[in-house]
Design an enzyme around this catalytic site. Structure first.
Site, PDB file in Angstrom:
ATOM      1  N   ASP A  98      -2.962  -6.091  -6.699  1.00  0.00           N
ATOM      2  CA  ASP A  98      -2.041  -6.128  -5.564  1.00  0.00           C
ATOM      3  C   ASP A  98      -0.725  -6.738  -5.994  1.00  0.00           C
ATOM      4  OD1 ASP A  98      -2.602  -5.637  -2.391  1.00  0.00           O
ATOM      5  OD2 ASP A  98      -0.881  -6.943  -2.755  1.00  0.00           O
ATOM      6  N   GLY A 136      -3.947  -1.694  -4.836  1.00  0.00           N
ATOM      7  CA  GLY A 136      -3.419  -2.268  -3.598  1.00  0.00           C
ATOM      8  C   GLY A 136      -4.533  -2.939  -2.828  1.00  0.00           C
ATOM      9  N   GLU A 191       2.207  -0.587 -12.226  1.00  0.00           N
ATOM     10  CA  GLU A 191       2.896   0.140 -13.294  1.00  0.00           C
ATOM     11  C   GLU A 191       3.455  -0.788 -14.371  1.00  0.00           C
ATOM     12  OE1 GLU A 191       3.294   2.578  -9.488  1.00  0.00           O
ATOM     13  OE2 GLU A 191       3.318   0.468 -10.032  1.00  0.00           O
ATOM     14  N   GLU A 215       2.334   3.130   3.983  1.00  0.00           N
ATOM     15  CA  GLU A 215       2.445   2.108   2.937  1.00  0.00           C
ATOM     16  C   GLU A 215       3.121   2.600   1.655  1.00  0.00           C
ATOM     17  OE1 GLU A 215      -0.314  -1.319   2.703  1.00  0.00           O
ATOM     18  OE2 GLU A 215      -1.747   0.253   3.175  1.00  0.00           O
ATOM     19  N   GLU A 250      -6.892   1.902  -0.297  1.00  0.00           N
ATOM     20  CA  GLU A 250      -6.498   2.177   1.082  1.00  0.00           C
ATOM     21  C   GLU A 250      -5.010   2.503   1.062  1.00  0.00           C
ATOM     22  OE1 GLU A 250      -8.328   0.004   4.536  1.00  0.00           O
ATOM     23  OE2 GLU A 250      -8.589  -1.500   2.979  1.00  0.00           O
ATOM     24  N   SER A 268       1.399  -8.360  -4.037  1.00  0.00           N
ATOM     25  CA  SER A 268       1.751  -9.555  -3.266  1.00  0.00           C
ATOM     26  C   SER A 268       0.964 -10.758  -3.774  1.00  0.00           C
ATOM     27  CB  SER A 268       1.447  -9.339  -1.779  1.00  0.00           C
ATOM     28  OG  SER A 268       1.430 -10.567  -1.081  1.00  0.00           O
ATOM     29  N   ARG A 304     -12.033   2.281  10.677  1.00  0.00           N
ATOM     30  CA  ARG A 304     -11.489   2.493   9.332  1.00  0.00           C
ATOM     31  C   ARG A 304     -12.302   1.712   8.295  1.00  0.00           C
ATOM     32  NH1 ARG A 304      -6.006   3.236   7.412  1.00  0.00           N
ATOM     33  NH2 ARG A 304      -5.726   2.249   5.415  1.00  0.00           N
TER      34      ARG A 304
END
Length: 155
Positions: free
Chosen positions: A58, A36, A95, A119, A110, A60, A12
């Protein structure tokens, strides 16, 4: 846990690297958004492919800090707070963030996770495309196919 699994998936990761670095005409001098961004691996591939600026986003806080450290360790930012380096990592829900740009030339992500949907990032990628991608810009990846086969037990 998922970030470790994804980055450890050599096939990947190599496919993303080859798609990005194998298309320098898309990235040379481009502004790029990595939706992300996770560990920032795609952001770093884009920077190596010649992007002028990469904005990794991201939700997180923990993983965004990992991405910032990766950008610094690989020479794409001077510090974790650096906004002038090649890579800038933004933390928060895309957003809801106020972006330091109007449009980008390329969006990478991804987004698919396991079986293309795990996800649940597709809505965010489509939002980013509609709001931030310049006309004629590139979205990578831009197609996906799910193959399914029915199975059952006779009787």
């Amino acid at each position: 846990a998922i970030h470790r699994e994804m980055i450890s998936d050599q096939v990947r990761t190599d496919a993303y690297r080859d798609a990005i670095e194998g298309n320098p005409q898309l990235f040379k001098g481009a502004a790029v958004m990595d939706v992300g961004c996770g560990t920032g691996i795609l952001s770093m591939f884009c920077a190596r492919a010649g992007a002028a600026k990469v904005y990794g986003v991201d939700g997180s806080e923990f993983i965004a800090k990992v991405a910032k450290k990766g950008a610094v360790a690989n020479g794409f930012a001077k510090s974790e707070e650096d906004t002038e380096g090649t890579i800038s990592i933004l933390c928060g829900k895309l957003e809801e963030l106020s972006m330091p740009f109007e449009k980008v030339d390329v969006i990478v992500s991804e987004w698919m996770g396991y079986a293309l949907l795990f996800e649940s990032m597709l809505d965010t990628v489509l939002y980013a495309r509609d709001k931030y991608l310049k006309p004629g810009g590139a979205l990578l990846p831009d197609t996906a196919t799910i193959f399914m086969a029915g199975a059952g037990q006779a009787g």
